[in-house]
Scaffold this motif. Structure first.
Motif, PDB file in Angstrom:
ATOM      1  N   GLU A  98       0.829  -1.206   0.000  1.00 35.09           N
ATOM      2  CA  GLU A  98       0.000   0.000   0.000  1.00 35.09           C
ATOM      3  C   GLU A  98       0.864   1.258   0.000  1.00 35.09           C
ATOM      4  N   GLN A  99       1.943   1.244   0.791  1.00 35.78           N
ATOM      5  CA  GLN A  99       2.844   2.390   0.825  1.00 35.78           C
ATOM      6  C   GLN A  99       3.536   2.585  -0.523  1.00 35.78           C
ATOM      7  N   LYS A 100       3.935   1.485  -1.151  1.00 34.01           N
ATOM      8  CA  LYS A 100       4.591   1.577  -2.461  1.00 34.01           C
ATOM      9  C   LYS A 100       3.653   2.198  -3.489  1.00 34.01           C
ATOM     10  N   LYS A 101       2.390   1.778  -3.473  1.00 33.50           N
ATOM     11  CA  LYS A 101       1.425   2.325  -4.423  1.00 33.50           C
ATOM     12  C   LYS A 101       1.211   3.817  -4.185  1.00 33.50           C
ATOM     13  N   THR A 102       1.079   4.197  -2.916  1.00 28.28           N
ATOM     14  CA  THR A 102       0.857   5.607  -2.596  1.00 28.28           C
ATOM     15  C   THR A 102       2.073   6.444  -2.962  1.00 28.28           C
TER      16      THR A 102
END
Length: 217
Positions: A98-102
């Motif tokens: 999720e952090q990578k996508k954001t």
């Protein structure tokens, strides 16, 4: 610090010509097996200059129109996942999906703002293509250019492209010997050191929510 300032000053003023001349070639990139990356750059340069010259909105500083153009033409030719991973560095491995996508979404948005502002700043720069070397089977190449400006020293701008799934995509831009990805990595490292990955995300979100600066004509 001077090098860092040169990088972003050059990007703001020159990316409209050289960056977009490379990136506004989505149809041509589909035939990258037959056309070398440097040939693609040369082919589309004239098209981009024509767009800038004929679009009164962009010429007058309409950043919204510039953003629409970039969203439609430029973004498909950037490898944002790789660019973000390289910019974040070793801390990328510890980030959640999720952090990578954001992070990728926010970095994407930040670069759109930079390119849009630069596009409205186009003046009378010209692009010179340096000799290009590419061996059969190469999937990672460097296209070297030099931007000439009236009354100023030439500025070198080189593009790192990688071929994947049959298409060439840009994953770094090097201005006057300074890598865009590396420059952001230095900034991101400081943000992560003080606030972790979430701190970096908040910093990028704050920058992307701020009003877009208008280029002075």
């Amino acid at each position: 610090m001077k090098t860092h300032q040169l990088l972003f000053r050059s990007l703001r003023m020159l990316v409209a010509l050289c960056g977009l001349s490379l990136l506004l070639a989505a149809p041509a990139i589909a035939t990258a097996d037959e056309v070398a990356p440097d040939v693609l750059v040369k082919k589309v340069s004239g098209e981009v200059i024509d767009i800038i010259h004929n679009d009164k909105g962009i010429q007058s500083g309409d950043t919204r129109k510039a953003v629409e153009l970039i969203e439609a033409k430029v973004l498909p030719n950037f490898d944002f996942n790789r660019m973000t991973a390289l910019a974040v560095g070793r801390d990328w491995r510890g980030a959640t999906p999720e952090q990578k996508k954001t992070l990728t979404d926010e970095f994407h948005a930040l670069l759109v703002r930079t390119y849009a502002n630069a596009l409205t700043a186009y003046k009378n720069q010209t692009i010179h293509f340096k000799p290009f070397k590419m061996a059969p089977g190469d999937t990672d190449v460097l296209v070297r250019t030099e931007i000439k400006q009236p009354g100023a020293k030439p500025v070198s701008i080189d593009y790192s492209l990688q071929k994947g799934d049959g298409a060439w995509k840009v994953y770094d831009v090097v201005v006057a010997g300074v890598s865009l990805v590396t420059s952001y990595r230095d900034q991101f490292k400081q943000e992560i050191s003080s606030g972790g990955i979430d701190g970096l995300i908040k910093s990028l979100q704050a920058k992307n929510q701020a009003p877009v600066a208008t280029v002075k004509k």
